[in-house]
Design a protein around this motif. Structure first.
Motif, PDB file in Angstrom:
ATOM      1  N   HIS A   1      25.057  81.513  53.757  1.00 52.03           N
ATOM      2  CA  HIS A   1      25.471  82.717  53.030  1.00 52.03           C
ATOM      3  C   HIS A   1      25.815  82.324  51.593  1.00 52.03           C
ATOM      4  O   HIS A   1      26.527  81.340  51.374  1.00 52.03           O
ATOM      5  CB  HIS A   1      26.692  83.364  53.680  1.00 52.03           C
ATOM      6  CG  HIS A   1      26.451  83.866  55.071  1.00 52.03           C
ATOM      7  ND1 HIS A   1      25.767  85.037  55.310  1.00 52.03           N
ATOM      8  CD2 HIS A   1      26.790  83.359  56.276  1.00 52.03           C
ATOM      9  CE1 HIS A   1      25.700  85.236  56.616  1.00 52.03           C
ATOM     10  NE2 HIS A   1      26.305  84.227  57.224  1.00 52.03           N
TER      11      HIS A   1
ATOM     12  N   TYR B   1      25.314  74.196  65.729  1.00 53.38           N
ATOM     13  CA  TYR B   1      25.234  75.388  64.888  1.00 53.38           C
ATOM     14  C   TYR B   1      25.885  75.048  63.550  1.00 53.38           C
ATOM     15  O   TYR B   1      27.067  74.699  63.499  1.00 53.38           O
ATOM     16  CB  TYR B   1      25.923  76.581  65.558  1.00 53.38           C
ATOM     17  CG  TYR B   1      25.159  77.111  66.747  1.00 53.38           C
ATOM     18  CD1 TYR B   1      24.259  78.168  66.605  1.00 53.38           C
ATOM     19  CD2 TYR B   1      25.300  76.530  68.005  1.00 53.38           C
ATOM     20  CE1 TYR B   1      23.540  78.644  67.688  1.00 53.38           C
ATOM     21  CE2 TYR B   1      24.586  77.001  69.096  1.00 53.38           C
ATOM     22  CZ  TYR B   1      23.703  78.061  68.926  1.00 53.38           C
ATOM     23  OH  TYR B   1      22.979  78.539  70.003  1.00 53.38           O
TER      24      TYR B   1
ATOM     25  N   GLN C   1      20.638  74.914  64.768  1.00 56.63           N
ATOM     26  CA  GLN C   1      20.470  76.261  64.232  1.00 56.63           C
ATOM     27  C   GLN C   1      21.306  76.379  62.951  1.00 56.63           C
ATOM     28  O   GLN C   1      22.451  75.912  62.915  1.00 56.63           O
ATOM     29  CB  GLN C   1      20.933  77.296  65.257  1.00 56.63           C
ATOM     30  CG  GLN C   1      20.185  77.240  66.572  1.00 56.63           C
ATOM     31  CD  GLN C   1      18.714  77.578  66.412  1.00 56.63           C
ATOM     32  OE1 GLN C   1      18.350  78.585  65.792  1.00 56.63           O
ATOM     33  NE2 GLN C   1      17.853  76.726  66.950  1.00 56.63           N
TER      34      GLN C   1
ATOM     35  N   LYS D   1      18.292  75.996  52.364  1.00 56.93           N
ATOM     36  CA  LYS D   1      17.540  76.035  53.625  1.00 56.93           C
ATOM     37  C   LYS D   1      16.395  75.020  53.599  1.00 56.93           C
ATOM     38  O   LYS D   1      16.108  74.361  54.611  1.00 56.93           O
ATOM     39  CB  LYS D   1      16.991  77.445  53.853  1.00 56.93           C
ATOM     40  CG  LYS D   1      18.051  78.516  54.063  1.00 56.93           C
ATOM     41  CD  LYS D   1      18.642  78.480  55.455  1.00 56.93           C
ATOM     42  CE  LYS D   1      17.738  79.094  56.479  1.00 56.93           C
ATOM     43  NZ  LYS D   1      18.370  79.203  57.808  1.00 56.93           N
TER      44      LYS D   1
ATOM     45  N   GLU E   1      22.687  78.591  59.334  1.00 59.33           N
ATOM     46  CA  GLU E   1      23.029  79.876  58.729  1.00 59.33           C
ATOM     47  C   GLU E   1      23.615  79.598  57.348  1.00 59.33           C
ATOM     48  O   GLU E   1      24.538  78.783  57.213  1.00 59.33           O
ATOM     49  CB  GLU E   1      24.047  80.601  59.604  1.00 59.33           C
ATOM     50  CG  GLU E   1      24.376  82.022  59.158  1.00 59.33           C
ATOM     51  CD  GLU E   1      25.356  82.695  60.104  1.00 59.33           C
ATOM     52  OE1 GLU E   1      25.939  83.717  59.706  1.00 59.33           O
ATOM     53  OE2 GLU E   1      25.559  82.187  61.226  1.00 59.33           O
TER      54      GLU E   1
ATOM     55  N   LYS F   1      26.703  76.089  59.566  1.00 57.25           N
ATOM     56  CA  LYS F   1      26.886  77.230  58.671  1.00 57.25           C
ATOM     57  C   LYS F   1      27.430  76.731  57.335  1.00 57.25           C
ATOM     58  O   LYS F   1      28.306  75.870  57.295  1.00 57.25           O
ATOM     59  CB  LYS F   1      27.854  78.243  59.285  1.00 57.25           C
ATOM     60  CG  LYS F   1      28.090  79.485  58.426  1.00 57.25           C
ATOM     61  CD  LYS F   1      29.089  80.432  59.091  1.00 57.25           C
ATOM     62  CE  LYS F   1      29.378  81.635  58.216  1.00 57.25           C
ATOM     63  NZ  LYS F   1      30.393  82.531  58.826  1.00 57.25           N
TER      64      LYS F   1
END
Length: 404
Positions: free
Chosen positions: A381, A292, A377, A334, A379, A294
């Motif tokens: 921001h 994961y 995965q 991304k 993420e 981020k």
């Protein structure tokens, strides 16, 4: 009175000074040494290597106001061999004076050699004690490395200087370019959990030779251009992407100084903003065999231009603009992650971050990280604050009769 000197003159001054401070036993006059400032490495169709050694021509390195030689400020000598080392030595044989490398500024590696591997290409320079490991490295794209190093430009008489200045300027001002040093590349390749990405340099299509002195007399001279980014897995070139793909890399490593970004915030309305400061933090963990990833990005921007009718009366009016800039940066990051996942090359250094944050996890997943990264995965921001709207509150496109 303030006296200014061209960069080329400064190079000659440094070279002259170094000859004076050298030890007496090794003392040589400037005209007894060939000072190498650039190297280009190419692979020929027959499988041999060609090395181009760029040396300073002292008689033609002058200040802009002085009357010096009318020829080029540099001379290029080429050698060909079965290895890069042999090709370099063949070029030395053509020099009228012994070669000196303490002032080497840049190594240009062709796309073909980059696909073979950077470590082999740089081994000679890593072993040579006179070569500074802070020497910059860049990669040519759709052009031979020697053609990049041959390009003469009027604002800088020394192509190696010009190329370095271009790479530094585009990174500092636009945030869309990057060259790495010899030591950085070797360290990145040897470290687990991060890969190399380097801006590529090309020549405009359908252009004649850029090494002719006539190129210096043109109002629009042909010069090398930063045309994209080469992505590496371990030390081999695996893919290339055009435009500003390098910006997320600079953001990920907090190396972006400034950059410009254009985004659409309403129908037929666009904003061009200047990113003043951008900082990021990466977080990585692995759960049930799935990584994961981020990334949190925060920055400050200012408006450079608004295309379309728009009024900025208060902070609320800035929100749509901030949001569109945030979305544009998020989209770029991304896209970068998706591209690097496809080729299993962790250019943003999430694996390295995992080794810092969760050493025990990294110990378990280090050997399989490339394949794990592919199914991670993600993420992202982004939080961008526009601190100023410039010197006006309205866009410059206003209806007749309105005042601003």
């Amino acid at each position: 009175m303030i006296v200014t000197f061209s960069k080329g003159f400064k190079v000659l001054a440094i070279i002259s000074l170094c000859s004076f401070i050298a030890a007496c036993s090794d003392y040589k006059e400037v005209n007894q040494i060939s000072f190498a400032i650039g190297v280009a490495l190419d692979k020929e169709k027959d499988g041999t290597y060609k090395a181009t050694l760029q040396v300073v021509n002292p008689s033609n390195v002058t200040s802009a106001s002085s009357t010096g030689g009318q020829g080029p400020a540099i001379l290029n000598y080429q050698g060909q061999g079965r290895t890069i080392g042999e090709a370099m030595w063949k070029s030395f044989e053509k020099l009228p004076r012994p070669a000196s490398f303490p002032h080497l500024e840049i190594v240009v590696i062709s796309e073909e050699i980059a696909k073979e591997g950077l470590l082999n290409a740089l081994e000679l320079f890593d072993r040579e004690p006179d070569v500074r490991l802070s020497t910059a490295v860049t990669v040519s794209h759709n052009a031979s490395a020697r053609s990049i190093l041959n390009a003469l430009t009027p604002l800088n008489k020394i192509p190696s200087n010009s190329l370095i200045s271009n790479l530094e300027n585009i990174k500092k001002v636009a945030g869309t370019g990057q060259s790495l040093t010899i030591s950085q590349i070797i360290q990145y390749i040897k470290d687990d959990g991060q890969e190399v990405a380097i801006s590529t340099v090309a020549l405009p299509k359908k252009q004649k030779s850029t090494g002719d002195l006539s190129n210096l007399e043109k109002a629009s001279p042909t010069s090398p251009e930063i045309d994209g980014t080469a992505f590496f897995k371990e030390d081999k070139w695996v893919t290339w992407s055009k435009n500003h793909e390098i910006r997320p890399v600079l953001i990920a490593y907090n190396e972006m100084k400034s950059s410009y970004i254009t985004a659409s915030f309403e129908k037929h309305k666009f904003v061009t903003a200047r990113l003043l400061t951008v900082k990021s933090k990466k977080y990585t963990t692995v759960k049930d065999g799935i990584p994961y990833l981020k990334m949190d990005v925060k920055g400050i921007a200012e408006i450079e231009e608004i295309k379309g009718l728009y009024t900025l009366e208060n902070d609320k009016d800035l929100q749509p603009i901030e949001k569109c800039v945030e979305e544009e940066i998020k989209k770029e990051i991304k896209k970068m992650i998706a591209l690097t996942q496809k080729y299993q090359t962790d250019t943003l250094g999430f694996g390295k971050q995992l080794s810092f944050q969760h050493p025990s996890q990294w110990k378990n997943y280090r050997k399989s990280w490339s394949s794990l990264y592919q199914k991670a995965q993600t993420e992202v921001h982004v939080d961008i604050s526009i601190k100023t709207a410039g010197s006006r509150t309205h866009s410059n496109q206003f209806q007749r009769g309105e005042t601003q």
